[in-house]
Design a protein around this motif. Structure first.
Motif, mmCIF file in Angstrom:
data_model
loop_
_atom_site.group_PDB
_atom_site.id
_atom_site.type_symbol
_atom_site.label_atom_id
_atom_site.label_comp_id
_atom_site.label_asym_id
_atom_site.label_seq_id
_atom_site.Cartn_x
_atom_site.Cartn_y
_atom_site.Cartn_z
ATOM 1 N N GLU A 1 -74.191 71.871 33.552
ATOM 2 C CA GLU A 1 -72.879 71.240 33.302
ATOM 3 C C GLU A 1 -73.053 69.735 33.041
ATOM 4 O OE1 GLU A 1 -69.847 72.492 33.027
ATOM 5 O OE2 GLU A 1 -70.201 74.517 33.761
ATOM 6 N N LEU A 2 -73.883 69.095 33.878
ATOM 7 C CA LEU A 2 -74.045 67.636 33.777
ATOM 8 C C LEU A 2 -74.797 67.245 32.510
ATOM 9 C CD1 LEU A 2 -74.880 66.995 37.537
ATOM 10 C CD2 LEU A 2 -72.702 66.569 36.363
ATOM 11 N N LEU A 3 -75.850 68.039 32.171
ATOM 12 C CA LEU A 3 -76.673 67.689 30.999
ATOM 13 C C LEU A 3 -75.946 67.944 29.678
ATOM 14 C CD1 LEU A 3 -80.201 69.060 32.017
ATOM 15 C CD2 LEU A 3 -79.348 66.707 32.145
ATOM 16 N N ALA A 4 -75.116 68.998 29.646
ATOM 17 C CA ALA A 4 -74.448 69.338 28.380
ATOM 18 C C ALA A 4 -73.074 68.675 28.273
ATOM 19 C CB ALA A 4 -74.292 70.855 28.268
ATOM 20 N N GLY A 5 -72.577 68.144 29.403
ATOM 21 C CA GLY A 5 -71.242 67.542 29.405
ATOM 22 C C GLY A 5 -71.295 66.027 29.557
ATOM 23 N N PRO A 6 -71.174 65.528 30.786
ATOM 24 C CA PRO A 6 -71.106 64.081 30.979
ATOM 25 C C PRO A 6 -72.269 63.310 30.338
ATOM 26 C CG PRO A 6 -70.467 65.190 32.994
ATOM 27 C CD PRO A 6 -70.920 66.266 32.049
#
Ligand code: NDP
Length: 361
Positions: free
Chosen positions: A239-244
């Motif tokens: 989630e963190l790598l592909a989003g924020p």
């Protein structure tokens, strides 16, 4: 497969492309989608093969996906590039970023591609495998719609959040794994729903948080991460790598954006390429790859163990020679798409709505 038609891979590609063109996709998008769907059929990853075409159509018809926007490539730093897909499906954006990413990895040792604003309903192994055939190590991460409950929780929060990894080999095709951080890919549940099969234990809970083997209850409840809290933590990382990290959406934000509930989420994908030769003094890639082979051969020496991607390469050899079997009902839908008609596949999963019924124009 009982009521099925044998198709060569060329026929699969032509049919998929004609279907996408018939629905209004521009030539370059239709080709890129057909490439990814055909690769999945070729490697017997059927949940991302022709079965996926309704997802592309739903995304387009809902107004969520652009049929024709050109991806825009920009350089964020010497080794970080971005391709803004502009709310189109991901295959063309990924193809656009591929060569510039590989070039930069070879120059700097490591480089990253941020694909943003892309609707992604595909498998990730194609983007890392094509890096590894050029001698590079590849990683890819993508989040999706919130379908998976975090370990200990009961409500969907994470996407099924796959990550893929590819390692180049000297005399063999790359070693690649590509796996969801959920216990199963959502497509596996959709296929079992279509085929009237029960789910294995541990895949899902219903909307009251009770374990379920019923695919319909699973789709209405939540999927579970693989390996309990360990898979849950990987889903969190993705989630963190592909989003924020990319300035793009977290899975729950993608769902809020998918107002038509198409099941074709729109967000980011991070692809990282590494040139092994830049990671040792003197840069002897062949020696590094030979070293890796000692690990592979010890693994393969154990009865029952295999390398990830071995199954795909075996399927590839077979289907390249023999073609693939495609359910007749799916062929009919694809032909209807090519003729510009709208089709409701029997038991096709669309967002959170499961439709069952005959094909209709
Ligand atoms: P699988 O569980 O089927 O397989 C995961 C990986 O493990 C594959 O690389 C597979 O290789 C490998 N593998 C399987 N069995 C073995 C074994 N016995 N020993 C070693 N390796 C093994 O995949 P998932 O269900 O987790 O995911 C399926 C696909 O769904 C992926 O391609 C993923 O990218 C895609 N997906 C896409 C999403 C999106 O939003 N775009 C969301 C979620 C998933 P092999 O292929 O050789 O069997």
């Amino acid at each position: 497969m009982t009521d099925a038609v044998r198709m060569s891979l060329e026929e699969v590609h032509a049919a998929a492309k004609a279907a996408m063109l018939g629905q209004g996709f521009a030539e370059n998008h239709a080709s890129a989608i057909a490439n990814t769907v055909t690769a999945a059929e070729r490697d017997e990853c059927r949940h991302h093969g022709l079965f996926r075409l309704p997802f592309y159509v739903n995304g387009l018809r809902s107004g969520q996906a652009s049929p024709d926007i050109e991806p825009v490539l920009t350089e964020l730093s010497p080794s970080v590039i971005k391709v803004d897909a502009g709310y189109a499906f991901s295959p063309l954006a990924l193809e656009t970023g591929d060569a510039p990413l590989a070039e930069r990895a070879k120059e700097f040792g490591i480089a990253a591609l941020a694909v943003t604003n892309a609707l992604n309903v595909a498998a990730l192994w194609p983007e890392v495998e094509r890096l590894a055939v050029r001698g590079l190590v590849g990683f890819a991460f993508v989040s999706s719609s919130p379908y998976v409950a975090p370990a200990g929780g009961m409500k969907p929060l994470f996407g099924t959040n796959p990550m893929a990894f590819a390692w180049p080999r000297l005399d063999n095709p790359p070693m690649v794994f590509d796996q969801a951080s959920s216990a199963s890919a959502r497509g596996e549940i959709q296929l079992r729903l279509r085929d009237g099969e029960a789910l294995p234990d541990g895949w899902a809970i219903d909307n009251e948080g009770r374990p379920t083997n019923d695919p319909q209850q699973a789709l209405l409840g939540a999927q579970l991460p693989f390996g309990g809290f360990k898979g849950s933590n990987i889903a969190l990382m993705v989630e963190l790598l592909a989003g924020p990290l990319l300035g793009d959406k977290i899975s729950f934000e993608q769902a809020a954006h998918d107002k038509a509930n198409t099941g074709a989420p729109c967000g980011g994908e991070l692809v990282i390429a590494i040139d092994p030769a830049k990671f040792v003094a003197g840069g002897d890639r062949a020696a590094q790859l030979r070293h890796a082979e000692t690990l592979f051969s010890r693994l393969l020496a154990q009865d029952g163990a295999r390398l990830p991607s071995g199954r795909r390469y075996e399927a590839r050899r077979r289907t390249t020679a023999e073609g693939v079997m495609v359910p007749r009902s799916l062929v009919a839908s694809i032909e209807a798409y090519a003729a510009g008609r709208q089709v409701t596949e029997r038991a096709t999963y669309e967002g959170d709505h499961i439709t069952a019924g005959a094909a209709s124009a």
